[in-house]
Design an enzyme around this catalytic site. Structure first.
Site, PDB file in Angstrom:
ATOM      1  N   ASP A   1      45.925  10.662  56.090  1.00 14.61           N
ATOM      2  CA  ASP A   1      45.070   9.497  56.343  1.00 14.61           C
ATOM      3  C   ASP A   1      45.599   8.714  57.548  1.00 14.61           C
ATOM      4  O   ASP A   1      44.963   7.762  58.001  1.00 14.61           O
ATOM      5  CB  ASP A   1      44.903   8.614  55.103  1.00 14.61           C
ATOM      6  CG  ASP A   1      46.192   7.955  54.665  1.00 14.61           C
ATOM      7  OD1 ASP A   1      47.265   8.308  55.185  1.00 14.61           O
ATOM      8  OD2 ASP A   1      46.132   7.062  53.787  1.00 14.61           O
ATOM      9  N   SER A   2      46.720   9.168  58.115  1.00 20.54           N
ATOM     10  CA  SER A   2      47.174   8.625  59.398  1.00 20.54           C
ATOM     11  C   SER A   2      46.109   8.844  60.477  1.00 20.54           C
ATOM     12  O   SER A   2      46.166   8.231  61.539  1.00 20.54           O
ATOM     13  CB  SER A   2      48.506   9.270  59.829  1.00 20.54           C
ATOM     14  OG  SER A   2      48.417  10.676  59.782  1.00 20.54           O
TER      15      SER A   2
ATOM     16  N   ASP B   1      44.989  14.424  52.181  1.00 23.36           N
ATOM     17  CA  ASP B   1      45.735  13.207  51.861  1.00 23.36           C
ATOM     18  C   ASP B   1      44.772  12.173  51.274  1.00 23.36           C
ATOM     19  O   ASP B   1      43.782  11.809  51.931  1.00 23.36           O
ATOM     20  CB  ASP B   1      46.341  12.675  53.174  1.00 23.36           C
ATOM     21  CG  ASP B   1      47.444  11.680  52.937  1.00 23.36           C
ATOM     22  OD1 ASP B   1      47.961  11.592  51.804  1.00 23.36           O
ATOM     23  OD2 ASP B   1      47.816  11.000  53.917  1.00 23.36           O
TER      24      ASP B   1
ATOM     25  N   LYS C   1      47.635  15.238  48.400  1.00 21.95           N
ATOM     26  CA  LYS C   1      48.851  14.405  48.390  1.00 21.95           C
ATOM     27  C   LYS C   1      48.432  12.975  48.107  1.00 21.95           C
ATOM     28  O   LYS C   1      47.386  12.517  48.571  1.00 21.95           O
ATOM     29  CB  LYS C   1      49.558  14.478  49.749  1.00 21.95           C
ATOM     30  CG  LYS C   1      50.717  13.489  49.865  1.00 21.95           C
ATOM     31  CD  LYS C   1      51.472  13.621  51.165  1.00 21.95           C
ATOM     32  CE  LYS C   1      50.946  12.786  52.306  1.00 21.95           C
ATOM     33  NZ  LYS C   1      50.865  11.316  52.035  1.00 21.95           N
TER      34      LYS C   1
ATOM     35  N   GLU D   1      59.623  10.327  52.859  1.00 19.91           N
ATOM     36  CA  GLU D   1      59.456   9.806  54.222  1.00 19.91           C
ATOM     37  C   GLU D   1      60.448   8.671  54.467  1.00 19.91           C
ATOM     38  O   GLU D   1      60.486   7.685  53.710  1.00 19.91           O
ATOM     39  CB  GLU D   1      58.017   9.288  54.420  1.00 19.91           C
ATOM     40  CG  GLU D   1      57.815   8.676  55.800  1.00 19.91           C
ATOM     41  CD  GLU D   1      56.370   8.321  56.126  1.00 19.91           C
ATOM     42  OE1 GLU D   1      55.468   8.655  55.334  1.00 19.91           O
ATOM     43  OE2 GLU D   1      56.158   7.702  57.186  1.00 19.91           O
TER      44      GLU D   1
HETATM   45  O1  KIV Z   1      48.858  10.248  56.595  1.00 14.90           O
HETATM   46  C1  KIV Z   1      49.853  10.875  56.931  1.00 14.90           C
HETATM   47  O2  KIV Z   1      49.918  11.519  57.978  1.00 14.90           O
HETATM   48  C2  KIV Z   1      50.994  10.816  56.038  1.00 14.90           C
HETATM   49  C3  KIV Z   1      52.309  11.046  56.681  1.00 14.90           C
HETATM   50  C4  KIV Z   1      52.816   9.767  57.220  1.00 14.90           C
HETATM   51  C5  KIV Z   1      53.240  11.656  55.736  1.00 14.90           C
HETATM   52  O3  KIV Z   1      50.858  10.521  54.898  1.00 14.90           O
END
Ligand code: KIV
Length: 290
Positions: free
Chosen positions: A52-53, A91, A121, A190
């Protein structure tokens, strides 16, 4: 005989656990689009996180919080098309699993049914263990995420290392055990100290521990793709190694294009398409201009 390259076999859970058994590190990167997924697949990256980044790296938000399930599904579908054999992880964005176990199962199911993901995740420790259990009981492989969890960045006091004191480190150890007991097959740590990551990895029983900025002792490594190639201009975290400055290459190309158009150096004959003289004459005749 021309050389043939066999397409890679699909990366599966047994493949990942086999790597752990052999002591071979697992490779994991974030990815949000088709062309990058294609390149990551060609490079042999085993796991891909559609994080979700993308709210920050692709959509330009200041945090991950505004990202929706529909955003995630659209990007995860593109990644799956580009990387058919990678182990693709969806995610779960903010408030798509926190409200209830049922919400969590429904949204996790969307990643599997609509985007062809291999796992999901979600962020959080013991408090999220029932969400992990519900998702796993529904037949969906689940990954936990501890340490710096960006969706809780306000509560954590900013993007900073987590678990530096013994008391906070103990909480992360307990959270990892709770997630493992709930059925998470993998936990991402992380930005926790390397020794804490090592301790959790050594104590893991049948759970794969992955590191993002948490040192070399985990079962594998994750990096944010945009940080690796200078593609996120606002911020470069310490944990990110830069493998090339694609941002600079692109910017130079864009400036060169602008200059060439202004100076009439682009396009050149190889960049356009001609028309036979007789057809053009006929066209003019048809238009009454012959
Ligand atoms: O959203 C994402 O890319 C993540 C990473 C920071 C692990 O959750």
């Amino acid at each position: 005989m021309p050389e043939t390259t066999q397409p890679r076999k699909k990366i599966t859970l047994p493949y990942l656990f086999d790597k752990v058994k052999k002591g071979e590190p697992i490779t994991w990167l974030t990815c949000y689009d088709y062309p990058t997924a294609y390149l990551q697949e060609q490079a042999g990256i085993e796991m891909i996180l559609v994080g979700d980044s993308l709210g920050m790296t692709m959509l330009g938000y200041d945090s991950t919080l505004p990202v929706t399930m529909d955003d995630m599904i659209r990007h995860a579908q593109a990644v799956r098309r580009g990387a058919p054999t990678a182990f693709v992880v969806g995610d779960m964005p903010y408030m798509t699993y926190q409200p209830s176990v049922e919400t969590a199962i429904r949204n996790a199911g969307r990643f599997m049914a609509e985007a062809g993901c291999d796992a999901i995740k979600l962020e959080g420790g013991a408090a999220m263990a029932d969400r992990i259990k519900g998702i796993v009981d529904a037949g969906i492989p689940a990954i936990g995420h501890l340490g710096l969890t960006p969706q809780s960045v306000a509560a954590l006091g900013g993007f900073r290392v987590q678990g530096k004191s013994a008391a906070l480190a103990k909480k992360i150890v307990d959270d990892a055990k709770a997630l493992e007991k709930a059925g998470a097959f993998c936990i991402l740590l992380e930005m926790v100290p390397d020794r804490l990551c090592q301790l959790i990895t050594e104590r893991a029983e049948g759970c794969i521990i992955m590191s993002l900025g948490s040192g070399p002792h985990a079962h594998g490594q994750l990096l944010i793709y945009h940080d690796m190639f200078g593609l996120y201009p606002k911020f470069k975290p310490k944990m990110a190694k830069v493998y090339g400055n694609a941002g600079e290459v692109l910017l130079n190309g864009l400036k060169a294009y602008r200059d060439e158009v202004i100076n009439r150096q682009f396009p050149q004959p190889e960049n356009w398409f001609g028309m036979p003289d007789e057809e053009f004459e006929e066209l003019k005749r048809m238009l009454g201009e012959a």
